[in-house]
Design a protein around this motif. Structure first.
Motif, short mmCIF file in Angstrom:
data_model
loop_
_atom_site.label_atom_id
_atom_site.label_comp_id
_atom_site.label_asym_id
_atom_site.label_seq_id
_atom_site.Cartn_x
_atom_site.Cartn_y
_atom_site.Cartn_z
N ASN A 1 -6.14 6.53 -9.42
CA ASN A 1 -6.68 5.11 -9.06
C ASN A 1 -7.92 4.82 -9.03
O ASN A 1 -8.38 3.73 -9.59
N GLU A 2 -9.12 5.73 -8.70
CA GLU A 2 -10.43 5.54 -8.83
C GLU A 2 -11.04 5.38 -10.35
O GLU A 2 -11.65 4.49 -10.78
N THR B 1 3.17 6.91 -6.91
CA THR B 1 1.95 6.61 -6.79
C THR B 1 0.93 7.68 -7.65
O THR B 1 1.23 8.79 -7.73
N GLN C 1 -6.70 0.69 -2.33
CA GLN C 1 -7.62 1.91 -2.49
C GLN C 1 -8.97 1.29 -3.59
O GLN C 1 -9.92 1.86 -3.58
N SER C 2 -8.78 0.13 -4.19
CA SER C 2 -9.65 -0.42 -5.26
C SER C 2 -10.34 -1.74 -4.76
O SER C 2 -11.02 -2.46 -5.54
N VAL D 1 -0.68 0.70 -3.64
CA VAL D 1 -1.89 1.62 -3.34
C VAL D 1 -2.99 1.38 -4.10
O VAL D 1 -4.24 1.63 -3.62
N PHE D 2 -2.71 1.25 -5.36
CA PHE D 2 -3.92 1.18 -6.35
C PHE D 2 -4.97 -0.07 -5.93
O PHE D 2 -5.86 0.19 -5.74
N SER E 1 -2.58 9.37 -7.95
CA SER E 1 -3.34 10.08 -6.95
C SER E 1 -4.87 9.12 -6.59
O SER E 1 -5.01 8.39 -7.29
N ASP E 2 -5.57 9.56 -5.58
CA ASP E 2 -6.95 8.92 -5.08
C ASP E 2 -7.89 8.84 -6.48
O ASP E 2 -8.23 7.72 -6.79
N ALA E 3 -8.12 10.00 -6.93
CA ALA E 3 -8.72 10.09 -8.10
C ALA E 3 -8.40 9.24 -9.38
O ALA E 3 -9.06 8.58 -9.89
#
Length: 319
Positions: A107-108, A101, A143-144, A139-140, A103-105
């Motif tokens: 995806n943001e 996946t 988190q979105s 995951v995207f 990373s969080d950053a």
């Protein structure tokens, strides 16, 4: 590290089509959503609709490579359908260092890139179809701010379970059918609106379209099965399923199941599902499919308790 979207070069289009087509066939088969030749036929139709002119250029479609300073991370395809921008192919399972996946950053950052594209295309929502094995995409979406609008599920093989003896499930009468059909069409339209996928006007039209398509001959439509459930002479629920083909084998697909509002939380929904299994076996089916709206968590919980598994989910996010 910031992400970038760059156009897919025309010279890579044919190679991408070949890879993406096989990827979608494989994901359909792995999830159980569609098997064998069914998966191939579905994907060919999708690509025929997506690229009717046979090339990448289009005013309603965007094809991009996702990358950052260290190289390409994957590809995505966006297509406008009405006021929805559909994320049709999000192949990001090749993250840096072999990660599954972003990373969080990242995806943001990807969301920040997609929103202006959606607005520029006149979309009010972003939609995505994801299989259980679409790890990076899921995951995207989670988190979105995407929400599950609808779920496709399947039960196979069919277990042998008895219907509760005090619940009588029998074929629907001709006298009962008109009231059922009207209520079913109205209820489905209401659910389409509640799912966030349609406006009220769109939902009414879509529900009517599907009803006419499924039941051209009403109660006498071939391959359609209707039942009522009663306890001590009082109707407590209804069941409707259609017989379809899945990988060349008969499958029952539940189109409507409803427990009367004043009869809920008494186990009648479970009894109706057991009756569906019984009737599906009688008609030669070895699996049952169904569609559930994401907001109907009680029904989804029941289906999963009964052994149904998710094969594909439709997700939405407001722009």
């Amino acid at each position: 590290m910031s992400l970038h979207l760059k156009p897919l070069p025309a010279t890579r289009f044919e190679a991408w089509v070949t890879t993406a087509r096989q990827r979608l066939i494989d994901r359909n088969r792995e999830s159980g959503r569609r098997l064998g030749a069914d998966a191939v036929g579905h994907v060919e139709q999708v690509f025929g609709d997506l690229f009717p002119e046979g090339g990448a250029a289009s005013t309603t479609r965007v094809m991009r490579i996702v990358d950052d300073a260290d190289g390409e991370l994957g590809t995505l395809v966006l297509a406008l359908s009405g006021q929805k921008m559909l994320l049709l192919d999000l192949d990001l399972d090749i993250g840096l260092g072999g990660a599954e996946t972003l990373s969080d950053a990242q995806n943001e950052g990807l969301l920040a890139l997609l929103l202006p594209i959606a607005r520029d295309m006149g979309a009010t929502q972003i939609g995505a179809q994801l299989f259980p094995q679409d790890t990076a995409g899921r995951v995207f979406a989670e988190q979105s701010g995407f929400e599950v609008a609808s779920i496709q599920m399947v039960l196979e093989p069919l277990p042998v379970r008895d219907v509760a003896p005090h619940v009588e499930v029998s074929p629907m009468t001709a006298e009962r059918f008109p009231r059922f059909a009207a209520a079913s069409e109205e209820g489905f339209a209401h659910d389409l609106v509640a799912s966030g996928r349609y406006t009220s006007e769109e939902a009414i039209a879509e529900s009517h379209r599907q009803m006419v398509e499924e039941l051209p001959d009403g109660l006498d439509t071939e391959g359609q099965e209707f039942f009522t459930a009663s306890v001590d002479g009082t109707e407590v629920g209804i069941l409707w399923f259609g017989m379809r083909r899945r990988d060349g084998r008969p499958q029952a697909f539940i189109l409507d199941i409803e427990v009367a509002a004043d009869q809920r939380r008494r186990g009648y929904g479970r009894a109706l599902m057991h009756a569906a299994e019984r009737e599906a076996r009688r008609l030669g089916a070895d699996s049952i499919g169904l569609h559930a709206f994401g907001f109907n968590t009680g029904a989804v919980d029941l289906y999963e308790q009964l052994g149904y598994r998710r094969t594909e989910e439709s997700l939405l996010r407001e722009v």
